[in-house]
Motif scaffolding. Structure first.
Motif, mmCIF file in Angstrom:
data_model
loop_
_atom_site.group_PDB
_atom_site.id
_atom_site.type_symbol
_atom_site.label_atom_id
_atom_site.label_comp_id
_atom_site.label_asym_id
_atom_site.label_seq_id
_atom_site.Cartn_x
_atom_site.Cartn_y
_atom_site.Cartn_z
ATOM 1 N N ARG A 145 0.831 -1.204 0.000
ATOM 2 C CA ARG A 145 0.000 0.000 0.000
ATOM 3 C C ARG A 145 0.868 1.258 0.000
ATOM 4 N N THR A 146 1.948 1.236 0.774
ATOM 5 C CA THR A 146 2.847 2.395 0.816
ATOM 6 C C THR A 146 3.522 2.608 -0.541
ATOM 7 N N ALA A 147 3.955 1.492 -1.158
ATOM 8 C CA ALA A 147 4.582 1.609 -2.473
ATOM 9 C C ALA A 147 3.591 2.130 -3.510
ATOM 10 N N ALA A 148 2.353 1.662 -3.469
ATOM 11 C CA ALA A 148 1.332 2.133 -4.419
ATOM 12 C C ALA A 148 1.038 3.605 -4.210
ATOM 13 N N ALA A 149 1.026 4.055 -2.956
ATOM 14 C CA ALA A 149 0.783 5.472 -2.679
ATOM 15 C C ALA A 149 1.925 6.334 -3.233
ATOM 16 N N GLU A 150 3.155 5.852 -3.109
ATOM 17 C CA GLU A 150 4.295 6.599 -3.656
ATOM 18 C C GLU A 150 4.244 6.643 -5.183
ATOM 19 N N GLN A 151 3.860 5.541 -5.808
ATOM 20 C CA GLN A 151 3.724 5.522 -7.266
ATOM 21 C C GLN A 151 2.630 6.469 -7.731
ATOM 22 N N LEU A 152 1.535 6.525 -6.995
ATOM 23 C CA LEU A 152 0.453 7.442 -7.354
ATOM 24 C C LEU A 152 0.906 8.894 -7.214
ATOM 25 N N LYS A 153 1.616 9.171 -6.139
ATOM 26 C CA LYS A 153 2.121 10.530 -5.952
ATOM 27 C C LYS A 153 3.070 10.929 -7.078
ATOM 28 N N LEU A 154 3.917 9.979 -7.500
ATOM 29 C CA LEU A 154 4.850 10.246 -8.592
ATOM 30 C C LEU A 154 4.101 10.458 -9.902
ATOM 31 N N ALA A 155 3.082 9.656 -10.161
ATOM 32 C CA ALA A 155 2.299 9.795 -11.393
ATOM 33 C C ALA A 155 1.549 11.120 -11.407
ATOM 34 N N GLN A 156 1.026 11.523 -10.256
ATOM 35 C CA GLN A 156 0.321 12.814 -10.184
ATOM 36 C C GLN A 156 1.277 13.971 -10.459
ATOM 37 N N GLU A 157 2.488 13.869 -9.923
ATOM 38 C CA GLU A 157 3.469 14.932 -10.144
ATOM 39 C C GLU A 157 3.903 14.984 -11.609
ATOM 40 N N ARG A 158 4.099 13.811 -12.221
ATOM 41 C CA ARG A 158 4.470 13.777 -13.631
ATOM 42 C C ARG A 158 3.336 14.353 -14.500
ATOM 43 N N TYR A 159 2.112 14.016 -14.146
ATOM 44 C CA TYR A 159 0.977 14.533 -14.928
ATOM 45 C C TYR A 159 0.854 16.048 -14.760
ATOM 46 N N ARG A 160 1.110 16.561 -13.542
ATOM 47 C CA ARG A 160 1.029 18.002 -13.308
ATOM 48 C C ARG A 160 2.089 18.752 -14.107
ATOM 49 N N LEU A 161 3.263 18.100 -14.249
ATOM 50 C CA LEU A 161 4.340 18.756 -15.006
ATOM 51 C C LEU A 161 4.209 18.546 -16.514
ATOM 52 N N GLY A 162 3.265 17.715 -16.918
ATOM 53 C CA GLY A 162 3.040 17.493 -18.339
ATOM 54 C C GLY A 162 3.874 16.394 -18.942
ATOM 55 N N SER A 163 4.636 15.707 -18.106
ATOM 56 C CA SER A 163 5.473 14.623 -18.629
ATOM 57 C C SER A 163 4.796 13.261 -18.494
ATOM 58 N N GLY A 164 3.658 13.201 -17.817
ATOM 59 C CA GLY A 164 2.937 11.954 -17.664
ATOM 60 C C GLY A 164 1.621 11.991 -18.416
ATOM 61 N N THR A 165 1.052 10.816 -18.628
ATOM 62 C CA THR A 165 -0.195 10.710 -19.384
ATOM 63 C C THR A 165 -1.346 10.374 -18.436
ATOM 64 N N VAL A 166 -2.547 10.542 -18.969
ATOM 65 C CA VAL A 166 -3.747 10.201 -18.199
ATOM 66 C C VAL A 166 -3.790 8.692 -17.918
#
Length: 205
Positions: A145-166
Motif C-alpha cells: 500500500r505504501t509503495a502504491a501510494a508513492e507511485q500514485l504521488k509520482l504519477a500525479q506529479e508527472r501529470y502536473r508537469l506534463g510529462s505523464g499521461t492520463v
C-alpha cells in the motif's frame, strides 16, 4: 482498527489460561479430591494410636426438704487415662477394593486434566500461529500500500508537469485502490485471530 506487532510468549499464555480457564480449575479440584480419597484409603492399612481421659463421680439424692440443691454430697472419681492401639485386620479385601477404586479415580482425574491441558496448549499454539501469520500478511500488504501510494504521488506529479499521461495516472490510481482494499482484509483477519487467541486463554478482548 489499530494493529500492533504481536509479542506474545507461548508459556506465559499457557500459564494465563491455567489461571482463567474454569475447566482446568474444576479438573484440578477433582484431582485433588481423588488424591485425598486415595490417601485416606491407604491409611486403612496403618495401625492407629489414640489417647483418652475420663473423669466422673457419683451422688445420692436426699429426701430432706431442707436441701433443695441436686446433686448433693457429690463424690469425684480419680481421672482415668488410657491409650488404645488399633491394628487393622483382614476385612475380606474391602480395603484393597477401596484403594483400587480410589487409585483408578485419581488416575482418571489426572488423565482428564492432562488431556484438557494438551488441548488448550494445541489451541493456543495454533491460534498464536494464526496471529503471527496474519500479522506478517498485514505487514506485506502495508508495504504494498505504501509503495502504491508513492507511485500514485509520482504519477500525479508527472501529470502536473506534463510529462505523464492520463493512462499512467489512471493505472496508478487503480493500483492504489487495489492495495488499499487488499490491506483491509488482513486487518480484519488479524483481529479475528486475536479474538480466538484471547478466547482460548480466557481473556477479554
Amino acid at each position: 482498527f489499530p494493529v500492533r506487532q504481536p509479542d506474545y510468549d507461548l508459556e506465559a499464555l499457557l500459564n494465563e489460561a491455567k489461571e482463567n480457564q474454569p475447566r482446568i480449575k474444576a479438573l484440578e479440584a477433582r484431582q485433588a479430591a481423588a488424591e485425598a480419597t486415595l490417601k485416606s484409603a491407604k491409611s486403612a492399612f496403618f495401625p492407629t494410636l489414640s489417647a483418652f481421659a475420663n473423669k466422673g463421680g457419683f451422688t445420692n439424692e436426699t429426701s430432706d426438704d431442707s436441701v433443695s440443691t441436686f446433686p448433693f454430697h457429690f463424690t469425684s472419681n480419680p481421672i482415668f487415662y488410657g491409650v488404645q492401639l488399633s491394628l487393622p485386620i483382614f476385612q475380606g479385601f474391602n480395603r484393597t477394593t477401596r484403594i483400587s477404586r480410589a487409585r483408578a479415580d485419581q488416575m482418571d482425574a489426572s488423565e482428564r486434566l492432562r488431556a484438557i491441558e494438551l488441548q488448550i496448549r494445541a489451541d493456543i499454539n495454533s491460534r498464536l500461529l494464526a496471529v503471527n501469520t496474519t500479522w506478517r500478511t498485514l505487514a506485506i500488504q502495508d508495504r504494498s500500500r505504501t509503495a502504491a501510494a508513492e507511485q500514485l504521488k509520482l504519477a500525479q506529479e508527472r501529470y502536473r508537469l506534463g510529462s505523464g499521461t492520463v493512462l499512467e495516472l489512471s493505472v496508478a490510481l487503480n493500483a492504489g485502490a487495489r492495495a488499499g482494499a487488499a490491506y483491509i482484509n488482513p486487518v480484519y483477519d488479524n483481529h479475528r485471530a486475536l479474538v480466538a487467541l484471547y478466547a482460548s486463554i480466557g481473556r477479554d478482548y
